[in-house]
Design a protein around this motif. Structure first.
Motif, PDB file in Angstrom:
ATOM      1  N   UNK A   1      42.425  48.166  31.248  1.00  0.00           N
ATOM      2  CA  UNK A   1      43.288  46.975  31.352  1.00  0.00           C
ATOM      3  C   UNK A   1      43.085  46.254  32.674  1.00  0.00           C
ATOM      4  N   UNK A   2      42.804  46.991  33.738  1.00  0.00           N
ATOM      5  CA  UNK A   2      42.490  46.338  35.017  1.00  0.00           C
ATOM      6  C   UNK A   2      41.237  45.478  34.897  1.00  0.00           C
ATOM      7  N   UNK A   3      40.226  46.002  34.242  1.00  0.00           N
ATOM      8  CA  UNK A   3      38.976  45.268  34.097  1.00  0.00           C
ATOM      9  C   UNK A   3      39.138  44.069  33.167  1.00  0.00           C
ATOM     10  N   UNK A   4      39.966  44.218  32.129  1.00  0.00           N
ATOM     11  CA  UNK A   4      40.241  43.097  31.225  1.00  0.00           C
ATOM     12  C   UNK A   4      40.944  41.979  31.985  1.00  0.00           C
ATOM     13  N   UNK A   5      41.957  42.334  32.761  1.00  0.00           N
ATOM     14  CA  UNK A   5      42.706  41.322  33.519  1.00  0.00           C
ATOM     15  C   UNK A   5      41.791  40.608  34.515  1.00  0.00           C
ATOM     16  N   UNK A   6      40.970  41.379  35.229  1.00  0.00           N
ATOM     17  CA  UNK A   6      40.066  40.768  36.212  1.00  0.00           C
ATOM     18  C   UNK A   6      39.055  39.840  35.535  1.00  0.00           C
ATOM     19  N   UNK A   7      38.481  40.304  34.436  1.00  0.00           N
ATOM     20  CA  UNK A   7      37.490  39.502  33.720  1.00  0.00           C
ATOM     21  C   UNK A   7      38.125  38.220  33.175  1.00  0.00           C
ATOM     22  N   UNK A   8      39.344  38.327  32.672  1.00  0.00           N
ATOM     23  CA  UNK A   8      40.044  37.143  32.172  1.00  0.00           C
ATOM     24  C   UNK A   8      40.178  36.106  33.273  1.00  0.00           C
ATOM     25  N   UNK A   9      40.604  36.555  34.455  1.00  0.00           N
ATOM     26  CA  UNK A   9      40.830  35.615  35.548  1.00  0.00           C
ATOM     27  C   UNK A   9      39.538  35.109  36.182  1.00  0.00           C
ATOM     28  N   UNK A  10      38.439  35.809  35.949  1.00  0.00           N
ATOM     29  CA  UNK A  10      37.132  35.325  36.393  1.00  0.00           C
ATOM     30  C   UNK A  10      36.603  34.230  35.466  1.00  0.00           C
ATOM     31  N   UNK A  11      36.941  34.320  34.181  1.00  0.00           N
ATOM     32  CA  UNK A  11      36.380  33.395  33.196  1.00  0.00           C
ATOM     33  C   UNK A  11      37.339  32.288  32.770  1.00  0.00           C
ATOM     34  N   UNK A  12      38.624  32.520  32.938  1.00  0.00           N
ATOM     35  CA  UNK A  12      39.632  31.525  32.570  1.00  0.00           C
ATOM     36  C   UNK A  12      40.575  31.307  33.750  1.00  0.00           C
ATOM     37  N   UNK A  13      41.359  30.246  33.679  1.00  0.00           N
ATOM     38  CA  UNK A  13      42.307  29.944  34.751  1.00  0.00           C
ATOM     39  C   UNK A  13      43.687  30.514  34.423  1.00  0.00           C
ATOM     40  N   UNK A  14      44.123  31.485  35.212  1.00  0.00           N
ATOM     41  CA  UNK A  14      45.479  31.998  35.022  1.00  0.00           C
ATOM     42  C   UNK A  14      46.503  30.921  35.357  1.00  0.00           C
ATOM     43  N   UNK A  15      46.201  30.070  36.333  1.00  0.00           N
ATOM     44  CA  UNK A  15      47.120  28.985  36.686  1.00  0.00           C
ATOM     45  C   UNK A  15      47.357  28.053  35.500  1.00  0.00           C
ATOM     46  N   UNK A  16      46.318  27.739  34.738  1.00  0.00           N
ATOM     47  CA  UNK A  16      46.489  26.899  33.549  1.00  0.00           C
ATOM     48  C   UNK A  16      47.356  27.600  32.510  1.00  0.00           C
ATOM     49  N   UNK A  17      47.149  28.893  32.358  1.00  0.00           N
ATOM     50  CA  UNK A  17      47.980  29.673  31.427  1.00  0.00           C
ATOM     51  C   UNK A  17      49.440  29.668  31.865  1.00  0.00           C
ATOM     52  N   UNK A  18      49.665  29.817  33.168  1.00  0.00           N
ATOM     53  CA  UNK A  18      51.039  29.801  33.694  1.00  0.00           C
ATOM     54  C   UNK A  18      51.684  28.446  33.454  1.00  0.00           C
TER      55      UNK A  18
END
Length: 394
Positions: free
Chosen positions: A273-290
């Motif tokens: 789950x740590x790697x999934x979260x990191x990869x998500x934030x590397x490829x997509x914008x968490x700020x846009x999701x927020x």
């Protein structure tokens, strides 16, 4: 069963919120009880793609044991993006990944508190934290709040007059349960007091990025000159709570102790789950999701507060949160919100009575409402039903 439990375990009680959530699993119940994010906002398709990519590219690493401190790329993202956005200049060696900030709360009391020691907290305060702390048998000292958060003069008097205060617990942004936010001036003051009296401040910050109006305030830790402020962060409210990913940001000397507690508890947080979260934030914008989350929650807050104005008795007051997940309702002093909750459940509406948020008891005439989890139509209908129940008491 004929078995002897520890003295500590005999004092433990089930979380009232968790027990209420069991009652609200029925689809007909309109629940304002939990602090649950809206599940329709979870980025399921993107996480599906990311998970496949992580397993295909780094599967052996993702399914293996990892370091206690956490997955370095995720820690770096927290330093550069989440903490930096909160005004905190820190480094990877100041970050420990934990299983949600709830684990960090438990570790904090375990690290600092002996039986009978004082924990200072806001009045009211987060029930989940109080339950975590109670396992270590502290004494709670409650500090009153106004619209700018914890009363700093009252806090300093408490620090002057008690020599066994071991930590100060605060939720400065859109506080759970009150929805109130600590002013910038008081954030500076509490950081100063922690240094002056050498008492750690546990800054619990799950909601700070969920701001509907104005600009976000800097973390208390951004004013911390001597390392006494410990900030707890989480992805539960801004990403996906089921991943159980949070973090502790603390001075290196303090973090070393947290790391030892983590090693003794579970060795490490989930590598995958740590790697999934990191990869998500590397490829997509968490700020846009927020931003998507904020637009939905703001609309739901507005509908809830407008409906309360319309359907609650005029004597009932409530907070106007500028972010976060909760509003706090104040009834007439002779009304017990536990009784109101019983009657509301008969109408298939649930909330959390307020007494649970006061570690020393009392204050029965309050309750907490959550607006993030139910859709707009159910919020409107639920508040209408709840208003009819409350009117019976007026």
């Amino acid at each position: 069963m004929d078995i002897e439990f520890s003295h500590r375990s005999l004092g433990l009680k089930a979380s009232e919120i968790r027990e209420l959530l069991k009652l609200t699993q029925r689809p007909e119940v309109i629940s304002f009880a939990g602090g649950l994010p809206a599940p329709e906002l979870f980025p399921i398709e993107k996480i599906n793609l990311i998970t496949t990519k992580v397993l295909n590219e780094q599967g052996r690493q993702a399914l293996q044991y990892s370091t206690t401190e956490g997955y370095n790329p995720l820690r770096e993202i927290i330093v550069k993006e989440r903490m930096n956005k909160s005004g905190v200049k820190t480094a990877i060696q100041n970050i420990l990944i934990v299983n949600g900030s709830q684990q960090a709360l438990d570790f904090s009391a375990k690290l600092f508190v002996n039986k009978g020691d004082i924990i200072i907290c806001e009045s009211p305060s987060y029930l989940g934290a109080l339950n975590a702390f109670k396992a270590y048998e502290p004494t709670f000292l409650e500090i009153s709040m106004d619209d700018d958060g914890m009363n700093m003069d009252e806090l300093e008097e408490a620090l002057k007059n008690h020599n066994n205060v071991k930590m100060i617990y605060t939720i400065p942004d859109f506080q759970n349960p009150s929805g109130k936010t600590m002013s910038v001036e008081r954030r500076k003051r509490i950081a100063e007091l922690s240094s002056k009296y050498k008492i750690p401040v546990i800054e619990d910050s799950p909601y700070g990025e969920l701001i509907f109006e104005g600009s976000p305030y800097p973390c208390i830790k951004s004013f911390d000159k001597d390392g006494y402020v410990i900030t707890l962060g989480t992805f539960s409210k801004t990403f996906c709570p089921g991943l159980r990913l949070g973090w502790i940001c603390a001075h290196e000397e303090i973090l070393k102790k947290y790391i030892l507690l983590k090693q003794g508890s579970d060795l490490q947080s989930n590598t995958l789950t740590q790697m999934i979260a990191a990869k998500f934030m590397q490829e997509y914008s968490l700020d846009e999701h927020i931003e998507k989350i904020i637009s939905v929650y703001k609309k739901r807050r507005d509908i809830m507060l407008d409906s309360m104005e319309k359907y609650f008795p005029k004597e009932v007051t409530f907070t106007y949160p500028k972010g976060g997940l909760f509003t706090w309702v104040n009834l007439r002093e002779d009304i017990d919100s536990i009784d109101v909750n019983v009657q509301a459940l008969k109408q298939n509406v649930a909330f959390v009575p307020g007494a649970s948020f006061y570690p020393n008891g009392g204050n029965l005439n309050h309750f907490r409402l959550n607006y993030s989890n139910m859709n707009e139509e159910r919020i409107l209908e639920g508040i209408k039903r709840l208003g009819n129940v409350i009117k019976q008491y007026y």
